[in-house]
Design a protein around this motif. Structure first.
Motif, short mmCIF file in Angstrom:
data_model
loop_
_atom_site.label_atom_id
_atom_site.label_comp_id
_atom_site.label_asym_id
_atom_site.label_seq_id
_atom_site.Cartn_x
_atom_site.Cartn_y
_atom_site.Cartn_z
N MET B 93 0.83 -1.26 -0.08
CA MET B 93 0.02 0.03 0.07
C MET B 93 0.92 1.18 0.11
O MET B 93 2.01 1.10 0.43
N SER B 95 0.33 6.08 -0.64
CA SER B 95 -0.50 7.22 -1.08
C SER B 95 -0.75 7.15 -2.54
O SER B 95 -1.68 7.82 -2.84
N ASN B 97 -1.09 4.92 -6.29
CA ASN B 97 -1.81 3.63 -6.72
C ASN B 97 -0.82 2.51 -7.18
O ASN B 97 0.36 2.77 -7.19
N SER B 299 -16.10 3.99 -5.07
CA SER B 299 -14.82 4.20 -4.55
C SER B 299 -14.53 3.77 -3.28
O SER B 299 -15.26 3.92 -2.47
N SER B 300 -13.31 2.97 -3.28
CA SER B 300 -13.14 2.27 -1.90
C SER B 300 -11.54 2.36 -1.61
O SER B 300 -10.86 1.99 -2.45
N THR B 301 -11.42 2.58 -0.60
CA THR B 301 -9.77 2.63 0.09
C THR B 301 -8.96 1.29 -0.45
O THR B 301 -7.97 1.18 -1.00
N PHE B 302 -9.77 0.15 0.05
CA PHE B 302 -8.95 -1.19 -0.17
C PHE B 302 -9.07 -1.59 -1.39
O PHE B 302 -8.35 -2.90 -1.65
N TRP B 303 -9.57 -1.02 -2.19
CA TRP B 303 -9.84 -1.53 -3.86
C TRP B 303 -8.28 -1.24 -4.38
O TRP B 303 -8.03 -1.39 -5.33
N THR B 304 -7.41 -0.23 -3.52
CA THR B 304 -6.35 0.09 -3.88
C THR B 304 -5.15 -0.84 -3.46
O THR B 304 -4.07 -0.44 -3.65
N GLU B 305 -5.58 -1.76 -2.57
CA GLU B 305 -4.29 -2.70 -2.10
C GLU B 305 -3.72 -3.46 -3.14
O GLU B 305 -4.44 -3.61 -4.11
#
Lengths: 442, 442
Positions: B93, B95, B97, B299-305
């Motif tokens: 992870m 800040s 992508n 939009s979701s934070t953990f979709w960027t892990e």
């Protein structure tokens, strides 16, 4: 056309991404345009502590969002990573369940003595949708009152459906509700934070209201008696009270922020910091409410993968041992205090807001968005990812803060020159102004 | 009370789980009662290939669901695991992508030439909800026709809301809709598979229908002209056609099952097999439809892990190199054929259904659920996890199939004796009968 995997710079890859992914990213808050259009590095190859490397190898200090709040223990915490590696070695999935989800549930209940049961998901939006489903099933009433940001699902965005069917509304700017069934209009009622009279009136006028969902703290904390008043209102009217702690959890206490205020909800959700960068979110609640999950259907294959609860479990252990919430609160307080001091020294009308470990500033000027862009542009030149906020992590050691303060003050000084009319901010910007982002409901 | 982490057997831990987690598990299909109440091992400590170890160390051969369909390359595929370890070393992870999501999007579009754009999530229910949101936004119409199983979200379960507000309906048994807003009643219309006349009539009678979502194949494949007919119906009426390939994807072709039938949807979703046990799901679609995502908020934070897309990308590479869909289809065909042959040899009315790599059998008898329980009970004694279905993986080598056939035939022989009245099944069961599970809409 060359393959995406052969593209060597973040902005070039982002251009390709926009042709392949509507909006370019999975999270609105990670769109490069929210920071520095056409210049933000956009993608990372490596992250460690509070350091990030772009795909072209450029090194940055992350004084920005630490994964939009996921990594309060820093990137790549060695103990959590070791546990995740163990899971990979031993198998992340099987036809049976992973025991770690039971251990994590037990630990979360232990940290929140008012709670008895837990459901897990892998994103904050899901956790919010699960909580609403269970709360509606428990109360037997559909209508929900909300205060704060609670994800992207239909139930929540329906608050933005306007009276006019042809023209969808924008109660919360940036959260466009196209594709949300208009049937849901009126099912969710937003209320303003710290106005007990307003929510009391809403409850009085809506006997079919079964759920109140809110963030514990907004830009500013609760007024005296506000949370207690909401708790009493909910209890007196058999309303399920939910605190959304996806952002606030584990940043100021060992668990929900509500522990600091001594007010207990019927349910709360955790996300973000719970897995220190690994996807895990939780819905925690009283047995009387949570058992309603049995009357409905809430089930997903990937909620059974093992990395999420394993990371969550070890993350809680590490947090508990080092008292990370104290560390990041102190760091955040220091940053906030220094912002204010810099603002005063430079003669800027600088305001701060948020909880200590998740703090923001703004400058009271019509040119604010341009200044914000300029700050990010100049900090980036110095190898620092920065914007108008700061998510504290335990990796933000003194040396990094000192460097950040040093560089930022020079830039704020130029902003002050612009404010005094000695320089023109337009002449200093090397690209487009950043996007404003969505405003949270105050 | 001793801590959950100190509990040494699966059934004991499951008892604790039911006090901590409503329903006990995150996925209905992994509830021990669905297999063998009071005896199923419930939790695993280790998994590898098609082998699973319980938390008490007992070893099992998984001839069951392989993670409910997640692990078609076997548990712990070394190449995919190596890539996930790389991500842990380099940071999961930041800040910024992760570039892997762009590479994976490009690859999925390459595999589906009718498609242009992709959104990712981390569970199949999310992918389904994202697809519906985008399709509704694109069509500008709220009403959806559905055929098949599409997750737990409000939009889908609303199909189970009955006319009578006091008594929620059960169109799809097992999918209880408590907590789903009654406003949504009538927004989703189920239709039966392989009945082109019915869906044609539904479209005619519902000018506000904007979306058709369906599984490509149900218990049996499409009748001649059925999928083509639906495609034409959707095109003629400006309806967005969505194929839900969360279960069927990458099991019979290198991508969606629709590739085998030569019928192209406007969108499709992948899940389950896409990450070989790591959480990753995808919504793939035409640009004209997918761009509607920009008019709404998803939009979701953990979709960027980073683990999800990294695992997905390597999984596609491994699948492509070994042509895993051919391997698992052949294994599944062999199992299905052998089931039929055993049924004949034992004189049982044994039926089979499903696609080859995801195959099921049943015995035409009022005692079927008891027989199913008995089969699981006896196979478990022999160290084999088994039920009335089989999810093929490339790890299911000849030796394991031989052992499975051998053991199963002995048990089916006893079932046949029960059917002939020579033995009483009730006397053979050592615990309660398994739960029936939810029936999918045919």
């Amino acid at each position: 056309m060359i393959k995406a995997e052969s593209i060597k710079t973040g902005q070039e890859l982002y251009k390709r991404a926009k042709t392949l992914i509507p909006g370019g990213t999975m999270l609105l808050s990670k769109r490069p345009e929210m920071f520095l259009p056409e210049q933000w590095p956009a993608y990372f190859s490596k992250s460690s502590g509070c350091q990030v490397w772009g795909i072209d190898g450029t090194h940055y200090l992350d004084m920005c969002s630490m994964g939009i709040g996921t990594n309060s223990l820093g990137y790549g915490n060695s103990r959590i990573d070791a546990e995740v590696r163990r899971v990979i070695d031993q198998g992340n999935m099987s036809s049976l369940n992973c025991p770690e989800e039971v251990y994590l549930a037990e630990k979360l209940v232990e940290l929140h003595p008012w709670a008895d049961m837990v459901r897990f998901a892998r994103s904050g939006g899901e956790a919010n949708a699960i909580a609403i489903r269970i709360a509606r099933a428990a109360s037997g009433r559909d209508k929900v009152a909300i205060c704060g940001y609670h994800g992207w699902h239909d139930w929540y965005l329906s608050a933005n459906l306007s009276e006019d069917e042809g023209l969808d509304g924008h109660l919360m700017p940036g959260l466009d509700p196209a594709g949300v069934p208009r049937h849901l209009k009126g099912s969710v009622i937003p209320f303003n934070y710290n106005d007990l009279g307003e929510i009391t009136e809403i409850v009085k006028n809506n006997p079919d209201l079964g759920v109140i969902k809110m963030e514990v703290s907004r830009n500013f904390g609760p007024a005296t008696g506000y949370l207690e008043g909401i708790r009493k209102l909910a209890t007196d009217n058999n309303i399920v009270l939910i605190f959304d702690e996806c952002s606030s959890g584990f940043r100021q206490t060992y668990g929900g922020l509500h522990k600091m205020y001594g007010v207990e909800p019927d349910m709360c959700m955790f996300g973000k910091a719970l897995g220190n960068g690994y996807a895990i979110t939780a819905v925690v609640g009283k047995r009387s409410v949570m058992e309603a999950a049995q009357k409905t259907f809430i089930s997903s294959t990937f909620w059974t993968e093992r990395i999420g609860p394993t990371a969550g479990l070890e993350c809680l252990k590490v947090m508990g041992e080092i008292k990370s919430w104290d560390i990041i609160t102190n760091i955040g307080l220091r940053v906030t205090k220094e912002w204010k001091a810099m603002g005063e020294r430079c003669g800027l009308k600088l305001n701060t807001m948020g909880i200590p470990a998740l703090t923001f500033f703004s400058i009271d000027s019509p040119d604010w968005l341009k200044y914000k862009t300029f700050i990010t542009q100049e900090m980036l030149k110095k190898g620092i990812l920065a914007f108008s906020g700061f998510y504290a992590s335990v990796a933000h050691e003194d040396q990094y803060l000192a460097r950040y303060f040093n560089e930022l003050e020079e830039i704020l000084d130029i902003v002050a020159q612009c404010e005094r009319g000695e320089k023109k901010i337009e002449n200093l910007l090397e690209g487009p102004v950043c996007h404003g982002g969505f405003k949270r409901l105050n």
